[in-house]
Design a protein around this motif. Structure first.
Motif, PDB file in Angstrom:
ATOM      1  N   THR A   1       0.797  -1.220   0.000  1.00 43.42           N
ATOM      2  CA  THR A   1       0.000   0.000   0.000  1.00 43.42           C
ATOM      3  C   THR A   1       0.834   1.277   0.000  1.00 43.42           C
ATOM      4  OG1 THR A   1      -0.101   0.043   2.422  1.00 43.42           O
ATOM      5  CG2 THR A   1      -1.863  -1.151   1.261  1.00 43.42           C
TER       6      THR A   1
ATOM      7  N   THR B   1     -11.957  -2.811   1.804  1.00 44.35           N
ATOM      8  CA  THR B   1     -11.874  -2.948   0.349  1.00 44.35           C
ATOM      9  C   THR B   1     -12.139  -1.614  -0.341  1.00 44.35           C
ATOM     10  OG1 THR B   1     -12.562  -5.261   0.483  1.00 44.35           O
ATOM     11  CG2 THR B   1     -12.809  -4.171  -1.646  1.00 44.35           C
TER      12      THR B   1
ATOM     13  N   GLY C   1      -8.919   0.671   0.116  1.00 46.60           N
ATOM     14  CA  GLY C   1      -7.585   0.202  -0.216  1.00 46.60           C
ATOM     15  C   GLY C   1      -6.768  -0.259   0.968  1.00 46.60           C
TER      16      GLY C   1
END
Length: 449
Positions: free
Chosen positions: A147, A252, A255
């Motif tokens: 991420t 979800t 992210g």
């Protein structure tokens, strides 16, 4: 393979022949005090000589009904024949090469089995490590790499390990973190779902959790949310219906990597391969350990291929991660669960044990709550007369019942943020007869109060 007569000969029955601890255990304990730090504490100072099925035998010949299974490790039973044979065969071939130098098939096979049995049909990849805490550490660092974010969110009452990062992730400081700081930063503790105490619906509890994550952390800075589908050390809290799916949906949409810590509740413990299945979850990443290798040290991080491949070559691994002996044992554990229908055995234990615990609750008003799924059940103890009102914790009763049970040949585990939970993590080899015997001892323990 030859039979391990010392283990297979263990009769599956409770038998107390000395005081607990007996003289041989007392002598060993004196030796231990001279060379082992007090920080490595033992719940019951009886020293084990052998074990099989659901029975452990100490050095004095006492036989205990084991309702803890090494805190959920020997899920399919102590010294399961197939697991022992697989480990012995691998010991004869080779004990170590280091998978990241010269690999071997059993590591690959464990990864294949995890891809098959963890929730979801998406492409998955696995890295094998040594322990549950190491799995948590690797899960977090992979999520951060994927991420590009730093924040790690966990839930109240969580327990994730005793390393520096996982100590920061735990909810309860004592005894796991007291005096061991400074701790890793960027870890945030969000409110959880604890139906017995908060009385919230899953939707309301999820809104409270999400509000914290959005206001205190901020989704753009959050790499992952790590949750135990059923919390372990915190006291076997089963969240309210809809709570976990709502959190996954939020992750979800924002992210955030949704990580299911299935170290205690996974590997057939709840009557499903992984507890996430009970809640309709398909985590981005699943952490497994404890019961995965039948008593040998092994843990795993299994996740979506695109997430797992975020780490650069050489970024994952470790000297003993995926040790070939442990990996061979893990393959045997998967095969035994399938071959012997052990998911159904977890359901059998729930259908026998939960009514028995509810019966005790009707007799003793210190039992405030009975909860759990499969062979992962617990009772929460409260002060007399407070069960329906303040639900004030009663850790003293927990300690007394566990001590009485040990004196009479039953090993119990305690848990809970306030030390007021008795948890039941028996192996799936526990028979209904042994279970009834254990319950009779626990009943006597409450009556003796």
């Amino acid at each position: 393979m030859q039979s391990n007569a010392a283990s297979d000969a263990v009769p599956q029955q409770r038998r107390v022949v000395t005081a607990v601890p007996g003289p041989a255990s007392v002598a060993l304990h004196e030796r231990r005090l001279a060379v082992v730090p007090v920080g490595v504490a033992s719940t019951v100072p009886v020293y084990i000589k052998r074990a099989h099925g659901a029975i452990v035998v100490d050095v004095d010949g006492n036989q205990f009904i084991d309702l803890g299974a090494g805190i959920g490790v020997t899920t399919i039973g102590h010294t399961d024949r197939a697991v022992v044979d697989a480990a012995v065969a691998q010991l004869d071939d080779f004990t170590h090469t280091l998978f990241t130098i010269t690999p071997y098939e059993s590591y690959v096979r464990v990864a294949e089995l995890l891809a098959e049995h963890t929730p979801g049909t998406h492409a998955k990849k696995t890295v094998l490590v040594n322990s549950g805490a190491e799995a948590v550490e690797n899960g977090v660092k992979i999520a951060r790499k994927h991420t590009g974010r730093r924040g790690v969110a966990v839930l109240e009452h969580a327990y994730h390990g005793r390393t520096n990062l996982t100590m920061a992730m735990n909810f309860k400081a004592a005894p796991y973190a007291s005096g061991f700081g400074p701790f890793a930063g960027d870890v945030y503790h969000a409110p959880s779902s604890y139906p017995y105490h908060d009385g919230l619906s899953g939707a309301d509890a999820a809104r409270r959790t999400v509000a914290y994550l959005e206001k205190v952390v901020g989704a753009p800075d959050l790499a992952c949310l790590v949750v135990e589908p059923i919390q372990g050390e915190g006291g076997f809290m089963v969240p309210a219906e809809g709570y976990l799916p709502a959190l996954q949906e939020w992750c979800t949409a924002n992210g955030v990597v949704f990580i299911a810590d299935e170290i205690q509740c996974g590997m057939a413990r709840t009557g499903a391969w992984f507890a996430s299945e009970h809640f309709g979850l398909v985590p981005d990443m699943v952490l497994a350990a404890k019961g995965i290798a039948g008593g040998l040290p092994l843990a795993a991080v299994t996740g979506r291929s695109e997430i797992m491949d975020s780490a650069q070559p050489g970024g994952l691994g470790g000297t003993f991660g995926g040790n070939p002996v442990s990996a061979a044992a893990a393959v045997a554990v998967f095969e035994q669960i399938e071959k012997n229908g052990l998911l159904a055995e977890a359901a059998r234990i729930e259908h026998t044990l939960k009514p028995a615990l509810l019966g005790l609750q009707q007799k003793y008003d210190v039992i405030g709550d009975v909860r759990g799924i499969g062979a992962m059940l617990a009772i929460e103890l409260v002060q007399p007369g407070t069960g329906a009102t303040s639900k004030e914790p009663n850790a003293a009763v927990v300690a007394s019942v566990a001590a009485y049970a040990a004196q009479h040949g039953v090993l119990l585990l305690t848990a809970g943020t306030y030390g007021n939970v008795l948890r039941f993590l028996p192996s799936l080899a526990l028979t209904d007869e042994l279970l009834a015997d254990a319950i009779s001892v626990i009943d006597d323990a409450f009556a003796a109060l």
